[in-house]
Design a protein around this motif. Structure first.
Motif, short mmCIF file in Angstrom:
data_model
loop_
_atom_site.label_atom_id
_atom_site.label_comp_id
_atom_site.label_asym_id
_atom_site.label_seq_id
_atom_site.Cartn_x
_atom_site.Cartn_y
_atom_site.Cartn_z
N GLU A 173 14.49 3.03 20.86
CA GLU A 173 15.84 2.92 21.42
C GLU A 173 16.33 1.49 21.32
O GLU A 173 15.56 0.55 21.16
N GLY A 174 17.64 1.33 21.39
CA GLY A 174 18.25 0.01 21.30
C GLY A 174 19.31 -0.01 20.20
O GLY A 174 19.55 0.99 19.52
N ILE A 175 19.95 -1.15 20.03
CA ILE A 175 21.02 -1.27 19.05
C ILE A 175 20.42 -1.74 17.72
O ILE A 175 19.61 -2.67 17.68
N ARG A 176 20.81 -1.05 16.65
CA ARG A 176 20.35 -1.39 15.30
C ARG A 176 21.56 -1.82 14.49
O ARG A 176 22.66 -1.27 14.64
N TYR A 177 21.34 -2.78 13.59
CA TYR A 177 22.44 -3.37 12.81
C TYR A 177 22.15 -3.27 11.33
O TYR A 177 21.05 -3.61 10.88
N PHE A 178 23.17 -2.83 10.55
CA PHE A 178 23.02 -2.66 9.11
C PHE A 178 24.25 -3.26 8.41
O PHE A 178 25.38 -3.13 8.89
N ILE A 179 24.01 -3.87 7.26
CA ILE A 179 25.10 -4.44 6.46
C ILE A 179 24.81 -4.22 4.97
O ILE A 179 23.70 -3.87 4.59
N SER A 180 25.83 -4.46 4.16
CA SER A 180 25.64 -4.56 2.71
C SER A 180 25.60 -6.05 2.39
O SER A 180 26.38 -6.83 2.93
N THR A 181 24.69 -6.42 1.50
CA THR A 181 24.55 -7.85 1.18
C THR A 181 25.28 -8.24 -0.10
O THR A 181 25.23 -9.41 -0.50
N LEU A 182 25.91 -7.31 -0.78
CA LEU A 182 26.56 -7.61 -2.05
C LEU A 182 27.99 -8.10 -1.86
O LEU A 182 28.73 -7.59 -1.00
N ASN A 183 28.36 -9.08 -2.67
CA ASN A 183 29.72 -9.63 -2.68
C ASN A 183 30.21 -9.95 -1.26
O ASN A 183 29.48 -10.55 -0.49
N ASN A 184 31.41 -9.52 -0.92
CA ASN A 184 31.95 -9.71 0.43
C ASN A 184 31.99 -8.39 1.20
O ASN A 184 32.84 -8.19 2.07
N ASP A 185 31.08 -7.49 0.86
CA ASP A 185 31.09 -6.16 1.47
C ASP A 185 31.09 -6.22 2.99
O ASP A 185 31.88 -5.55 3.66
N CYS A 186 30.19 -7.01 3.56
CA CYS A 186 30.07 -7.08 5.02
C CYS A 186 31.36 -7.61 5.64
O CYS A 186 31.85 -7.07 6.63
N LEU A 187 31.92 -8.65 5.05
CA LEU A 187 33.16 -9.22 5.58
C LEU A 187 34.32 -8.23 5.49
O LEU A 187 35.26 -8.28 6.28
N ASN A 188 34.24 -7.31 4.53
CA ASN A 188 35.29 -6.30 4.36
C ASN A 188 35.04 -5.04 5.20
O ASN A 188 35.77 -4.07 5.07
N GLY A 189 34.01 -5.06 6.05
CA GLY A 189 33.77 -3.95 6.97
C GLY A 189 32.63 -3.03 6.61
O GLY A 189 32.42 -2.02 7.28
N LYS A 190 31.86 -3.36 5.57
CA LYS A 190 30.72 -2.51 5.20
C LYS A 190 29.52 -2.94 6.04
O LYS A 190 28.59 -3.58 5.58
N LYS A 191 29.60 -2.56 7.32
CA LYS A 191 28.58 -2.91 8.30
C LYS A 191 28.56 -1.83 9.36
O LYS A 191 29.57 -1.18 9.62
N LEU A 192 27.40 -1.62 9.95
CA LEU A 192 27.23 -0.52 10.90
C LEU A 192 26.32 -0.97 12.04
O LEU A 192 25.23 -1.46 11.79
N ALA A 193 26.79 -0.79 13.27
CA ALA A 193 25.97 -1.03 14.45
C ALA A 193 25.91 0.28 15.22
O ALA A 193 26.94 0.91 15.48
N ILE A 194 24.69 0.71 15.57
CA ILE A 194 24.53 1.96 16.32
C ILE A 194 23.65 1.72 17.53
O ILE A 194 22.76 0.87 17.51
N ASN A 195 23.91 2.47 18.58
CA ASN A 195 23.11 2.39 19.79
C ASN A 195 22.23 3.63 19.84
O ASN A 195 22.72 4.75 19.90
N VAL A 196 20.92 3.42 19.80
CA VAL A 196 19.96 4.52 19.81
C VAL A 196 19.49 4.74 21.25
O VAL A 196 18.96 3.84 21.88
N LEU A 197 19.70 5.96 21.76
CA LEU A 197 19.30 6.30 23.12
C LEU A 197 17.90 6.89 23.13
O LEU A 197 17.44 7.45 22.13
N GLN A 198 17.25 6.81 24.29
CA GLN A 198 15.92 7.41 24.43
C GLN A 198 16.02 8.94 24.44
O GLN A 198 15.22 9.63 23.84
N HIS A 199 17.04 9.46 25.13
CA HIS A 199 17.27 10.90 25.23
C HIS A 199 18.76 11.17 25.16
O HIS A 199 19.58 10.28 25.42
N LEU A 200 19.11 12.40 24.85
CA LEU A 200 20.51 12.79 24.90
C LEU A 200 21.01 12.70 26.34
O LEU A 200 20.28 13.08 27.26
#
Length: 199
Positions: free
Chosen positions: A102-129
């Motif tokens: 559980e916890g927050i996980r962070y993902f991005i694209s490392t190519l060109n300016n992808d991350c700066l253009n919004g190709k990034k994802l943050a998700i919050n993982v819960l222990q249970h529903l």
């Protein structure tokens, strides 16, 4: 080439179903959009907010090899789109990432300016529903009442038609049956109009 990619996706999905618990859910990042250059900078944050991620779920990043990639990063690297401090980096699609804690996980694209253009994802993982929200109770009925309040009753109008008394005068009467009929009609019309206005 496209058929091979579809077959590999089916095999991966089947493997994920076999090796993860039955309660786990597999999420295709971006759904039908996949992991591409987003149409808006908030595309992936909106997608993340529309889902609930739980420990043991799986994220699948689907993209064109050579054109895109996915990296897991720290919060600081995510906020600054830092493409040098990476936790992991994947170039071969599809990429399956099990959400094993559980916890927050962070993902991005490392190519060109992808991350700066919004190709990034943050998700919050819960222990249970989270538990479902409580059901809304039906509206209460006042004590002593067996049914909801009804609108007030519509008053009725009693119309009595009295036949004209015989006239001894042989001259035509302008106040005979025609006037009585007319007055009854006017009374009825006024009553109906009053009822329409009251309602």
């Amino acid at each position: 080439m496209k058929k091979m990619r579809i077959i590999s996706m089916i095999i991966i999905e089947f493997a994920l179903l076999l090796f993860h618990c039955t309660d786990a859910t597999t999420y295709m990042v971006g759904d039908a959009l996949n992991w591409v250059d987003p149409p808006t900078p908030t595309t992936y944050s909106i997608w993340a907010s529309s889902n609930v991620f739980v420990k043991d779920d799986v994220l699948v990043f689907n993209f064109n090899n050579g054109s895109h990639n996915v990296a897991e990063v720290t919060k600081k690297a995510y906020n600054k789109c830092n493409t040098r401090s990476l936790i992991s980096l994947h170039h071969q699609s599809p990429v399956s990432i099990p959400l094993n804690k559980e916890g927050i996980r962070y993902f991005i694209s490392t190519l060109n300016n992808d991350c700066l253009n919004g190709k990034k994802l943050a998700i919050n993982v819960l222990q249970h529903l989270p538990p479902p929200p409580p059901a809304t109770p039906p509206p209460e009925i006042a004590p002593g009442s067996n049914s909801p309040t009804l609108p007030p009753a519509v008053p009725t109008i009693d119309v009595v038609i009295t036949p004209p008394s015989p006239s001894t005068n042989s001259a035509p009467s302008y106040f005979g049956p025609n006037v009585t009929f007319l007055s009854v009609m006017v009374t009825l019309i006024c009553g109906v109009l009053c009822q329409i206005v009251i309602v």
